[in-house]
Scaffold this active site. Structure first.
Site, PDB file in Angstrom:
ATOM      1  N   ASP A 135      -0.408  -1.289  13.302  1.00 46.07           N
ATOM      2  CA  ASP A 135      -1.477  -0.301  13.351  1.00 46.07           C
ATOM      3  C   ASP A 135      -2.599  -0.617  14.334  1.00 46.07           C
ATOM      4  O   ASP A 135      -3.309   0.289  14.772  1.00 46.07           O
ATOM      5  CB  ASP A 135      -2.089  -0.140  11.955  1.00 46.07           C
ATOM      6  CG  ASP A 135      -1.127   0.463  10.951  1.00 46.07           C
ATOM      7  OD1 ASP A 135      -0.035   0.882  11.357  1.00 46.07           O
ATOM      8  OD2 ASP A 135      -1.472   0.506   9.759  1.00 46.07           O
ATOM      9  N   CYS A 165       8.236   8.969   8.634  1.00 46.27           N
ATOM     10  CA  CYS A 165       7.227   9.383   7.665  1.00 46.27           C
ATOM     11  C   CYS A 165       7.904  10.185   6.566  1.00 46.27           C
ATOM     12  O   CYS A 165       8.168  11.374   6.740  1.00 46.27           O
ATOM     13  CB  CYS A 165       6.143  10.215   8.355  1.00 46.27           C
ATOM     14  SG  CYS A 165       4.769  10.642   7.262  1.00 46.27           S
ATOM     15  N   GLN A 195       0.762  -1.232   0.000  1.00 45.26           N
ATOM     16  CA  GLN A 195       0.000   0.000   0.000  1.00 45.26           C
ATOM     17  C   GLN A 195       0.799   1.292   0.000  1.00 45.26           C
ATOM     18  O   GLN A 195       0.337   2.280  -0.572  1.00 45.26           O
ATOM     19  CB  GLN A 195      -0.989   0.016   1.164  1.00 45.26           C
ATOM     20  CG  GLN A 195      -1.934   1.207   1.087  1.00 45.26           C
ATOM     21  CD  GLN A 195      -2.988   1.180   2.151  1.00 45.26           C
ATOM     22  OE1 GLN A 195      -3.246   0.150   2.742  1.00 45.26           O
ATOM     23  NE2 GLN A 195      -3.600   2.312   2.396  1.00 45.26           N
ATOM     24  N   CYS A 215      -0.036   6.302   8.545  1.00 44.42           N
ATOM     25  CA  CYS A 215       0.841   7.267   7.874  1.00 44.42           C
ATOM     26  C   CYS A 215       0.178   8.627   7.758  1.00 44.42           C
ATOM     27  O   CYS A 215      -0.436   8.964   6.743  1.00 44.42           O
ATOM     28  CB  CYS A 215       1.289   6.791   6.499  1.00 44.42           C
ATOM     29  SG  CYS A 215       2.634   7.803   5.841  1.00 44.42           S
TER      30      CYS A 215
END
Length: 417
Positions: A321, A364, A68, A186
């Site tokens: 997550d 990030c 992803q 994210c």
């Protein structure tokens, strides 16, 4: 004893196309017993399966998956959906048994996982890596609104190409990008597509006719001030409009209207006409965790933030997550967590106390154009934890998509950090 990975309904960092997968029947009423059972097929589950296979093993079963993080680039036309997909055989470690069933219930008091095909699988140790769940349905008018043009979302394989189509078809008007009033995976991704869209419109000569708007529910542009300051400079220089504390609550796709609530003015809304709309959906913990003894009050896996061991059930661990860890939900965080979790599980198996601590490291890469990046790296305290001995808050061409593992960071800083 064997190591097994179960796919659950939650969304992992690697998102699997499960439309063609059927639950495989297992012989007998029992789904078997495993020394280590890993729930989830995202980056966390795959990573921990690779680490655990040295301790336990089983046969490998291949399915199809997508990576992803590339989808931000897919939505901007720099990559294709096809390039983000590959067989799981290329990423799942050999010797890992894949059980093609969905997790329906976790019973940590009995050390049992129940699947949607009626099987019960028992375990000695459980690793939960179920990812995060997308909730487009919490925005009025979605997901059915995606049937219309000029609207897309990089968070779903079904809608990511619609982002690129909307960008290509853009003529003039508002290009709107949203950030929901929930935790997301994210946190930089919703604005990355804004910067890439700005770059594309400049390249194609359409930028003078575009009003680029980023409506975020957050009170800040980015959570870490050092990087936020640099992003504000970029926003100013590129004439981008930022509206803080604006939350998308409705899409009227037939009229090309997006409705935002002003979070600091309860009950007040504002309607924007759009020529292009990118939606970042509300997100939350997987349904299977909600109201489960393993979850905290918010529905997230309730872990010790240092050791990644469950606070109540010592034979349960988590990564990624779906967890309560107070750090950004990124693939880089998973990479850092995996080393700590591997050590924690090893110590627990040896009847010893965990001795390695996770500092909250996450990364990030804030893609600010087709060839520049601000590489944000930070810890639990929101303090920069950077790999390179330069100011990473500056927009640069050399960063790329870096995970920033600790050993390299130490080398880069000549052992001083």
């Amino acid at each position: 004893m064997a190591n097994a990975v179960l796919r659950a309904q939650g969304h992992g960092r690697r998102v699997f196309d499960v439309s063609w997968l059927s639950a495989r029947s297992l012989s007998g009423a029992s789904g078997g017993h495993y020394k280590v059972l890993v729930l989830g097929g995202g980056s966390g589950g795959i990573t921990m399966s690779a680490r655990m296979k040295r301790k336990v093993g089983a046969e490998n079963v291949a399915v199809n998956h997508y990576y992803q993080p590339i989808w931000t680039l897919v939505g901007a036309g720099a990559k294709t959906v096809k390039s983000s997909g590959r067989t799981t055989a290329s990423v799942v470690p050999s010797g890992v048994k894949w059980i093609k069933s969905r997790v329906q219930e976790i019973d940590p008091d009995k050390n049992i996982v129940r699947t949607d095909d009626g099987k019960e699988i028992s375990y000695q140790y459980l690793i939960v890596a179920l990812g995060i769940q997308l909730h487009y349905e919490k925005i009025k008018g979605l997901p059915e609104g995606f049937e219309y043009p000029k609207i897309g979302s990089n968070y779903s394989v079904k809608t990511v190409e619609k982002t690129w189509k909307a960008l290509q078809d853009f003529k003039e008007g508002n290009a709107i990008f949203s950030f929901p009033n929930t935790p997301v995976k994210c946190a930089g991704a919703p604005q990355k597509i804004m910067y890439l869209s700005d770059a594309y419109l400049r390249k194609t000569g359409k930028r003078p006719k575009a009003n680029i708007i980023y409506n975020t529910s957050l009170p800040v542009l980015f959570g870490i001030k050092k990087y936020a300051d640099s992003l504000w400079d970029i926003v100013k220089n590129r004439d981008l409009t930022i509206n803080l504390r604006h939350n998308l609550i409705e899409v009227r796709a037939d009229r090309q209207e997006a409705v935002f609530e002003k979070l600091d003015s309860p009950g007040e809304t504002v309607v924007y006409q759009y020529e292009m709309l990118h939606v970042t959906p509300p997100m939350g913990p997987p349904d299977v965790l909600k109201q489960n003894p393993l979850a905290d009050a918010g529905g997230w896996l309730d872990l010790d933030k240092d050791t990644l061991q469950h606070k109540t059930y010592p034979n349960v661990f988590g990564i990624g997550d779906c967890t309560s860890l107070p750090t950004a939900k990124t693939a880089a965080a998973v990479a850092a967590q995996s080393a700590v979790l591997d050590r924690t599980i090893t110590k627990v198996m040896q009847k010893d106390k965990p001795d390695k601590r996770y500092d909250g490291y996450t990364s990030c890469p804030l893609v600010t154009s087709y060839n520049t990046v601000i590489l944000a790296e930070f810890d639990y305290n929101g303090q920069p934890l950077e790999t390179f001995p330069i100011d990473q808050s500056k927009e640069r061409r050399i960063m790329g998509l870096w995970g920033g593992p600790g050993p390299y960071r130490k080398i880069m800083h000549l052992g001083m950090k």
